[in-house]
Design an enzyme around this catalytic site. Sequence first.
Site, short mmCIF file in Angstrom:
data_model
loop_
_atom_site.label_atom_id
_atom_site.label_comp_id
_atom_site.label_asym_id
_atom_site.label_seq_id
_atom_site.Cartn_x
_atom_site.Cartn_y
_atom_site.Cartn_z
N CYS A 103 0.83 -1.21 0.00
CA CYS A 103 0.00 0.00 0.00
C CYS A 103 0.87 1.25 0.00
CB CYS A 103 -0.97 0.00 1.18
SG CYS A 103 -0.17 -0.14 2.79
N HIS A 115 -1.56 1.81 7.43
CA HIS A 115 -2.02 1.60 6.06
C HIS A 115 -1.92 2.92 5.30
CE1 HIS A 115 -4.16 -0.17 2.75
NE2 HIS A 115 -5.15 0.69 2.84
#
Length: 910
Positions: free
Chosen positions: A312, A852
């Site tokens: 990510c 994230h």
Amino acid sequence: MTIPNSDFMIENGVCDFPTTPEEEKRIVSELITESEDNLKEGNLYFVISKRWYTSWEKYVEQSTKEYISGESSEASRPGPIDNHDIIESESDVNDPQLRRLLMERVDYVLVPQEVWKRLVEWYSGGPPIERKLICQGFYTRSYSVEVYPLCLMLTDGRDESRTVIRLGKQASIRELYEKVCALTGVPQEKAHIWDYFDKRKNGLLDSLSYKSLEESSLHMDQDILLEVDGSSSSQSAMSSTGNELALVPLEPSRSSVTIAGGPTLSNGHSTTSNFSLFPRITSEDDGSNSLSILGKGEKGGLAGLSNLGNTCFMNSALQCLAHTPPIVEYFLQDYSDDINRDNPLGMCGELAIAFGDLLKKLWSSGRNSVAPRAFKTKLARFAPQFSGYNQHDSQELLAFLLDGLHEDLNKVKRKPYIELKDSDSRPDDEVAEELWNYHKARNDSVIVDVCQGQYKSTLVCPACGKISITFDPFMYLSVPLPSTLTRSMTVTVFYCDGSHLPMPYTVIVPKNGSIRDLITALGTACLLAEDESLLLAEVYDHKIFKYFENPLDSLSSIKDDEHIVAYRLNQMPKGSGKAKLEILHGGQKRPILESVRGRDVKLFGTPFVTYVNTEPLSGADIDAVLSRFLSPLHKVHAPSKIHNGSENGHLPDATVDEASEILSSPDTEIDDASDRELSFRIFLTDERGLNFKPLQSESSISLGIATRVLVEWNEGEHERYDSSYLSDLPEVHKTSFSAKKTRQESISLFSCLEAFLAEEPLGPDDMWFCPSCKEHRQANKKLDLWKLPDILVFHLKRFTYSRYLKNKIDTFVNFPVHDLDLSKYVKNKNDQSYLYELYAVSNHYGGLGGGHYTAYAKLIDDNEWYHFDDSHVSSVNESEIKNSAAYVLFYRRVRSETETQTVEMSTDMD
């Protein structure tokens, strides 16, 4: 798997132990040095929990004199090696699997095989977690330990069963075939293994190939498909998902908003509802050569990027660059003439080509999502630091990518040697222009034209006053957050006099402060009296893991996810000895004396700790101290029974009064306390909790540095006392995954920029050589912006680093979306506009290791914002762009009318 106990080995003379901590440290140091001198691919390393290793380090750091005399508070020898805090809870003990997203030197350490063997001989424990040393890199070969081997999901085409296959990323396709065939019992000549990424047949893997799994673009957690000759199920699967699938066109989106796939977890697993052998036509591998031209009214740039296993961070940076207008315009045209294949600082043009191919797919029509596998493979080849499947930093990836693209596209084929002139008191604008031209003579690419600016650096010698001025190029501005100077910490205070319930306090302390700063802040918060003190400790696994008794120790050794307590104590009179009494809480189905060396004892809650000064200490004394601690936890309506030999009851008031005497009066002799029965079943135990000796009222205990006892709780005690106050300790700093936090303590982007430009002395490790003094000096340094690029990138320095850990600052930074005016910060005044508007943001949610990354990006022609969360793309309101997750900000210059006309005239002339 049974690991021998170290106590058994000592008793039976199985191994020779070092006689002192210093000797133990010397042996390990020599083994580590020997290993470093003999690095070779395939060497074995073992993963050890950082918690256990830290306790071992403290043990071996003490001197022999301290160890023998018992003067050191760290004299306790650590228990067996315990890796359970870093492995999956349901992991097989014979094949332990590391928890995802662990960080080296924060969660675990790596030790060579010979060190591991010695530690197991000395301490026993485990389980062993073995890993191999690999060599990687293209230009520069470097060694690293592959902590997370490649995890592949094998689907058997015969019955659709699924099995996890684990191999190193440098294992060959041939080795993959051998492992799969051995596991399934299929003859290798009948097996066919497909790259089954995203449940699509992307290519048949050659059973005889020595090509590595990484070179074959196989990534963490992806699927592979096994088909077997002669199997009806496999034949059916082949006919339905064979090579003819490549002829099926991807269906273009019929919506103005492309929703691709679903949300992706930060550990690289994608959420899917149903498993099927048949393909989902939703994503395209970036290795494909087919491209669709955008039709009228169709939008490009709305494709997501598949998560290939903790990628990510890469997806976030790529989406920001993929929505940078001048870069998109450049790579969507023919740039082949600019590729510099001979630049020794570049990557033979391969990185630029891989990025350009990926960009074209992101901007072609009908794309729901793209799997950047070929790009990831190239990235790992040229930048091994980004290989593997650990989480990385999107800004670090961005910095490497911009520099790599520049070198691959540098139009200067042969860089001239240029001898820099001294400024000689010449005007700043003359020197700055000269140095910029020198820079351009060696560096000429679209990246320099678009992304690079220039700042002025002024150094002043503190001794002679010599002033040195230089002008240097920059690609982005890494600006500090003023809030990085402080840190919030939550500590639970236990009152040893029983006057209050345990109470958590959150205090603000200097980021680089000491234990003294934390104790001072806590003392103020809990109204500590002059005759009281605080004893700080870390609680782990319901035991005291370590004490913080040196007031000069750095707070950086305390991690945000740790549980810290403070015991509020009456200060001991001068001249009296100090011995700690630790009271652990236990409860289990079988009585403690029936347990086997403590293995059935289940601890709970938070230990009680206090100083005692009665020598020798009796069982009744400990009982009195315990009752004092528990008095505020007594339930109002709980049954009250005096102990009669078979039932426990709370002590009479006289016992509670005795406790304060034990804690505060060194000369008190307790004669009558030993005449009573104990209210709890109390056991004397060792530091490992392996041996237990029941205590009676008259039991006599000699005090050491720390005396540990275990209290056995039964149902009666839980009915009488509210034990919930002993559990659920808050973490030092709980990081929320949500970025929508209060903005009360917000700071502005301008204050960050001003902190970056502020004058400050150089660090002692970054001294400047003064040409006048002919000495290295700790000069004062001042930065000023001189020349700003069309694309201006701000990196908010949310992550701070220390010897012990990394830390993240979640402070909300208020940044302009429109009309960012930097005029007053630019020293070189000319006709250029210094007005900017935001067009992309790289976000980081959550804490370190478990966070994230996502991205916000604007389609400038449509004036609409979108959220890119791996393969998931959705529209978003402009008001949602500003939040505390913002990490890297991308701005583009808003040209004035004069500049716009000048650019248009220049374009017409070309």
